[in-house]
Design a protein around this motif. Structure first.
Motif, PDB file in Angstrom:
ATOM      1  N   GLU A   1      -2.221 -24.638  14.185  1.00  0.00           N
ATOM      2  CA  GLU A   1      -1.653 -25.431  14.028  1.00  0.00           C
ATOM      3  C   GLU A   1      -0.721 -26.280  14.886  1.00  0.00           C
ATOM      4  O   GLU A   1      -0.537 -27.552  14.238  1.00  0.00           O
ATOM      5  CB  GLU A   1      -0.524 -24.795  13.161  1.00  0.00           C
TER       6      GLU A   1
ATOM      7  N   TRP B   1      -3.153 -32.662  11.452  1.00  0.00           N
ATOM      8  CA  TRP B   1      -2.927 -31.558  10.233  1.00  0.00           C
ATOM      9  C   TRP B   1      -2.828 -32.074   9.079  1.00  0.00           C
ATOM     10  O   TRP B   1      -3.357 -30.798   8.584  1.00  0.00           O
ATOM     11  CB  TRP B   1      -1.651 -30.889  10.955  1.00  0.00           C
TER      12      TRP B   1
ATOM     13  N   LYS C   1      -5.334 -29.665   7.524  1.00  0.00           N
ATOM     14  CA  LYS C   1      -5.053 -28.123   6.777  1.00  0.00           C
ATOM     15  C   LYS C   1      -5.658 -27.838   5.894  1.00  0.00           C
ATOM     16  O   LYS C   1      -6.072 -26.225   5.572  1.00  0.00           O
ATOM     17  CB  LYS C   1      -3.746 -28.532   6.605  1.00  0.00           C
TER      18      LYS C   1
END
Lengths: 436, 262, 464
Positions: free
Chosen positions: B136, B145, B149
């Motif tokens: 992350e 991200w 994600k």
């Protein structure tokens, strides 16, 4: 600008990696060990493959090199006209050679064998041919005595070559006590010598190991390959030219291409089934014949030649075609004057590799009956014949001990020819390969 | 100014090179290059193509070892340790000196696995949550991200070119390197993706020592604080980016910057 | 021989046709005052045009006679017998005809069958009549074609274009041979298999567990009822070719390829590659001999040492091991290609992360190359199950359904050879079953090949 790549939310901070901790050090050491082991594993795979090859070649040569030799014994022969059943006066006449050719050398040999005393049953069944050869070469020998070296039986031959384990108990060593004592007697008298086995190189098959040769099978291979080359080379090159230079894009070209690619992968024995069902049973062509074998193998290696030729033709740059077309050559002239000569080294390489494959092939020929027992060199393209690898197969099946060395020796000859052909192909590829 | 015109700044250098020569077989690709790379700055290598700037860059993490027939002479140090010493561990060196290539080269694995590849190799995560955290933070640092994600399990090769290149940067960051080498990282990208990478480089400055090879002088001027000009395998001039572009000392540098050749 | 003479004659006549056409072309050039442009094509093309028109029909006639002639003669010979005397079709007829041929050719001094001497003159007459007829037809067509072509020659006749069209036709015909061969294979396999399936149900053949193809010759014979359940054969084929051989070939081939591409010094590679290729060049009969004579006894003593009392001397393991070695270069070169197709950037990317070469191979290169490697392995399997000589010489004939590598199993190809060598009766289920086995083998290898090639192709495209 900075907002565009702004991180979404806080980013967890990490301790910088400490590479010096003992745990990290031992981890890296373990990774290097794994690396070395993996590398060793790769080397081991190659070593195993290479040593298998070395082991194979070693056993073949170990068993086979004596196949090129034969053991001979010396006998004194009295060329007695009465025993031979010929008239000395007639021998001097114009029919002399024909008379000598038909004389009774078996009887002569039987008499001569008596001098070997206890070992009188050690001469090869074909020893009489050496007597005939000697007398026909020099007819003045008639009525005289001569000392001749003649081949001995296979069992004595093998004893002299040390192929039997004499320490083994009599019932399991494969040779009788009589044969052993005969050999000891001959050897003790110094009556044995080792000579080069010309029969093996030039003779045909026989039921007796000491008389069997690969000459017949080699000629059979030659005849078969002649048919194969005569059919497969033009067909293969022509199809490659058509597919590369003339084929219109479409169904037909696709089907041909698909057929060729599939034929290249069809097991060789299927071609044997085709030969049996179509050439022998449907077309009624002769069994065991180099003609049928050659056609069958030609169909088998044609895809190899097509694929290699297409690669070679494709490698010729279009600029050369354009240049020739530009000065008014027709497409056919372009192909035959420019493209094919330039592609020839590649085509030849592919063809040689294909022919080498045909030379080593056995399975399809089994089915079209080329396992015939042929005791003479083949007489023509339609006469029964056998080929070198088939001779290997037939001999390997024979229970007689003497055939083991013959089989291995035949393999040596076959492999030598194959290695020579493959080296030629590699040489051609390296010598004439052109990078455009 | 130092005796050697090429070296010279006041901070402690992260990497130093002295009298480096590189040969490919008989051909000499790099001649006597000496240079210091600082940890705080972005250093740009510029020069016409074939001038040896990429070759030199690949010496810094010993990627030239993978080229058959390549030979490196001279001394290159990372924090005073000789990179080419026999005791130097290449694996560890490359973990400390990361690299981003000209063409984005994500592995044919998921986005997550691409980023986790390095930490897994080097055993940097003690647990699954640890690894999640590393992935992350690397993706966040690389500015990927938000886009990634929800698709961490999709293949890295399915992303756009610019995203792939940021994935490669995230992959390099995930190992927590000290230096990041970038070999023309934007040459395969469109202007918008290039702008994002340039921003990213700017954000990463200070955290990592960054060396970027570029054939684009504007890019060098935008992202770097130090610029080295290479020509025909030699280092012609090395100075603050602003002085290189406004007041080059060597005529060759001047000719190149004003577009006489290149 | 007779055919060769006929071919030589026809070729000679075609040569004359060529000369005639060329001469006429030369005269036309002279008549036009020697200006080449006045005559459309060069004289050689006129000659070639005439020669082709003369040769083509004659060759077709001769080739046709060569293929069907013997059959027609035999029909005529057997037809001359009364129905009562006529031997049963198949073996008996074949034997009789062989004797007749032997008598006519002079190979056979004396015949066993009393019918043979009577039939010999019939055969000789039928053959010479047929030869004469075919020869006459060929020569007549040759003359007609040649004359017609010759009569068409004019200064403005486009002989070159015609010849080139003919050459293109020849090229096309050569290409069509591949289709004909494929058709020939499919037709002969299907045709004989249908005859087999009229005797034995396909369900029994494909699912039966009992294989003993000896059919009764006399009704009272024991133990020769004939069973055609081919499952033990399929199992044996897969056991040797796809399991044991692959257990040897995949690890050794793959590791060899990895070592050669990733580790070996170029100079070492230059030496090692030909050695691997040499393994592929060894004739299969040599492998078979080696398996039977050297490896099989070793395997057997190993089994005995393990405490197996019933270890077979023709074990599945011996044949499979040697076959595996034979396949190594094949797997290795396919894996080599697959690994080479992975972009270098992928490898550099991994190395630059600090991965060791082996980690790069295991975690990046092999996974990326996996489809290509799998395709190669499937091709290798197809090759192994079609391989004949090794199993004929080293595997057994006993159709066992066993997974014990030290016991004897038999394979499809072994059985095809066993069924079709020696005496054949062409309509017995025993002989025909070989063709049904051949059909199964053909279909299996075809599916494997098409699938594998598709996998490899898709994989290559993924990196292009």
């Amino acid at each position: 600008m900075a907002t565009l790549a702004a991180p979404a939310g806080p980013i967890a901070e990490r301790q910088p990696t400490d590479w010096a901790t003992p745990a990290m050090r031992s981890r890296i050491a373990a990774r290097y060990r794994a690396e070395r082991n993996f590398r060793r594993l790769g080397a081991a795979a190659l070593v195993i493959a290479a040593s298998f090859l070395a082991f194979l070649l070693f056993t073949i040569v170990r068993d086979g090199w004596t196949g090129f030799q034969r053991t001979e014994t010396r006998i004194e022969v009295q060329f007695d006209a009465a025993t031979l059943g010929v008239d000395p006066a007639a021998v001097a006449g114009p029919q002399g050679q024909a008379l000598l050719a038909r004389a009774d050398y078996q009887a002569l040999l039987l008499k001569a064998a008596e001098q070997l005393g206890p070992a009188d049953d050690t001469l090869s069944d074909a020893a009489w041919m050496d007597l005939r050869e000697a007398l026909m070469d020099d007819p003045t020998l008639l009525g005289k005595r001569a000392s001749l070296w003649v081949p001995v039986r296979s069992s004595i031959d093998l004893l002299a070559k040390g192929k039997y384990d004499l320490a083994a108990p009599a019932e399991s060593r494969g040779v009788t006590d009589r044969e052993v004592s005969d050999w000891r007697w001959l050897d003790g008298k110094g009556l044995l010598r080792t000579g080069f086995n010309t029969t093996f190189l030039f003779g045909a098959d026989s039921t007796e190991p000491e008389l069997a040769g690969i000459g017949g099978a080699a000629l059979g291979s030659l005849l078969t390959l002649a048919v194969t080359i005569a059919i497969a080379f033009p067909l293969g090159v022509f199809s490659a030219v058509w597919l590369e230079e003339f084929a219109p894009k479409g169904r037909l070209a696709d089907i041909i291409e698909l057929s060729i690619n599939n034929l290249a992968a069809v097991p060789s024995i299927i071609f044997g089934l085709l030969g049996l069902a179509f050439f022998l049973n449907f077309a009624g062509m002769p069994r065991s014949a180099p003609l049928v074998g050659g056609i069958t193998l030609a169909l088998m290696i044609m895809p190899v030649i097509v694929i290699a030729s297409r690669v070679a033709i494709k490698a010729v740059p279009p600029s050369i075609r354009d240049a020739a077309l530009g000065i008014g050559a027709s497409p056919i002239q372009v192909v035959f004057h420019h493209v094919l000569p330039l592609a020839l080294p590649g085509i030849m390489t592919g063809t040689i590799i294909g022919i080498a494959r045909a030379l080593g092939e056995t399975a399809p020929l089994l089915l079209i009956g080329m396992r015939a027992f042929v005791t003479d060199v083949p007489q023509g393209f339609t006469a029964p014949a056998t080929v070198l690898p088939m001779q290997v197969f037939l001999w390997s099946d024979d229970v007689q001990r003497g055939f083991v060395e013959k089989t291995s020796a035949a393999i040596m000859v076959l492999m030598l020819v194959l290695i020579a052909m493959n080296s030629l192909a590699i040489y051609l590829r390296n010598r004439f390969e052109r990078r455009w | 100014m130092n005796q050697n015109p090429a070296i010279g700044h006041n901070t402690v250098p992260k990497m130093t090179a002295r009298d480096v020569n590189v040969f490919y077989g008989q051909k000499q690709a790099i001649k006597n290059v000496s240079i210091d790379v600082s940890a705080e700055h972005v250093t740009a290598f510029i020069g016409p193509s074939g001038c040896g700037k990429s070759t030199f860059l690949r010496c810094l993490n010993r990627m030239n070892d993978t080229v058959d027939g390549a030979r490196v002479e001279g001394r290159i140090e990372l924090d005073g340790q000789d990179v080419y010493a026999s005791g130097m561990d290449v694996v560890q060196l490359r973990a400390r000196v990361g690299m981003v290539f000209q063409k984005p080269n994500p592995f044919p694995k998921s986005i997550y696995e691409n980023v986790a590849y390095g930490p897994r190799l080097h055993g940097l995560a003690r647990s699954k949550t640890d690894m999640d955290e590393i992935v992350e933070s690397a993706l966040k640092r690389a500015g990927l991200w938000d886009e990634a994600k929800d698709r961490l399990n999709e293949s890295g090769t399915a992303m756009s070119g610019g995203q792939q290149q940021r994935l490669c940067i995230a992959r390099a960051i995930a190992v927590d390197p000290e230096v990041i080498l970038m070999d023309e990282p934007c040459s395969a990208l469109d202007p918008i993706a290039t702008a994002r990478i340039e921003e990213l480089i700017d954000e990463l400055r200070g955290r990592y020592a960054i060396v970027i090879v570029t054939h684009n002088m504007q890019q060098a001027a935008r992202v770097s604080q130090k610029t080295a000009f290479f020509h025909l395998g030699t280092l012609v001039e090395y100075d603050d980016t602003s002085s290189i572009f406004t007041n080059p000392k060597a005529t060759r540098t001047k000719d190149y910057i004003t577009g006489r050749y290149g | 021989m007779r055919l060769l003479i006929a071919f030589a004659l026809v070729l000679g006549l075609a040569g004359l046709a060529y000369l005639a056409g060329r001469a006429r072309g030369n005269r036309m050039v002279t008549a036009a005052g020697g200006r080449m442009g006045a005559v459309h094509s060069r004289p050689v093309y006129h000659g070639a045009y005439v020669a082709v028109l003369a040769l083509a029909p004659a060759l077709i006639v001769l080739a046709g006679w060569g293929i069907v002639g013997e059959g027609l003669i035999e029909g005529q010979v057997l037809g001359s017998l009364s129905a009562a005397e006529r031997p049963a079709p198949g073996n008996d007829s074949e034997a009789l005809l062989n004797e007749v041929r032997g008598l006519v050719n002079g190979d056979l001094p004396q015949a066993f069958n009393p019918l043979a001497p009577r039939l010999a003159p019939v055969y000789a007459a039928a053959r010479s009549n047929g030869d004469l007829l075919a020869g006459a037809l060929a020569v007549a067509l040759l003359a007609m074609g040649g004359l017609w072509g010759w009569s068409r020659l004019r200064p403005d006749f486009r002989a070159r274009n015609r010849v080139e069209t003919q050459v293109r036709a020849l090229l096309l015909v050569a290409s069509v041979v591949a289709i004909l061969t494929t058709f020939g294979i499919v037709l002969s396999l299907i045709f004989e298999s249908i005859r087999f399936f009229q005797l034995v149900s396909p369900v029994e053949f494909l699912t039966g567990l009992q294989w003993s193809p000896q059919t009764a010759i006399r009704a009272d014979q024991v133990g020769s009822t004939g069973a055609f359940g081919a499952v033990p054969l399929f199992w044996g084929t897969i056991f040797i070719g796809a399991i044991i051989a692959m257990a040897v070939a995949i690890p050794l081939g793959l590791m060899s390829a990895i070592y050669l591409t990733q580790y070996a010094d170029p100079r070492v590679r230059k030496w090692l590659k030909p050695i691997l290729e040499l393994l592929a060049g060894v004739p299969t009969v040599v492998y078979g001999f080696f398996a039977a004579l050297t490896i099989a006894p070793l395997v057997r003593s190993f089994a005995v040492a393990l405490g197996m009392t019933n270890a077979s001397s023709d074990s599945a393991l011996a044949a499979g091991l040697v076959m595996g070695v034979m396949i190594i270069p094949f797997v290795s070169s396919m894996a080599d290609d697959a690994l080479a197709a992975v972009p270098r950037a992928m490898r550099d990317g991994s190395l630059a992360m600090g991965a060791t070469p082996s980690e790069t191979v295991k975690k990046v290169l092999v996974p990326a190359a996996l489809p290509g490697i799998m395709g190669g392995v499937l091709l290798a399997v197809s090759r192994a199950i079609g391989e004949t000589m090794i199993v004929v010489m080293a595997a057994g004939l006993a159709a066992n359904l066993t997974a014990n590598p030290f016991s004897s199993v038999t394979t499809v190809t072994t059985q095809i050879v066993a069924l079709l060598t020696g005496d054949q009766e062409f309509d017995s289920a025993k002989t025909l079953s070989a063709f049904a086995l051949g059909l199964v083998l053909f279909v299996m290898t075809l599916i494997l090949n098409i699938y594998a090639l598709a996998v490899v192709k898709r994989y290559r495209e993924a990196y292009e």
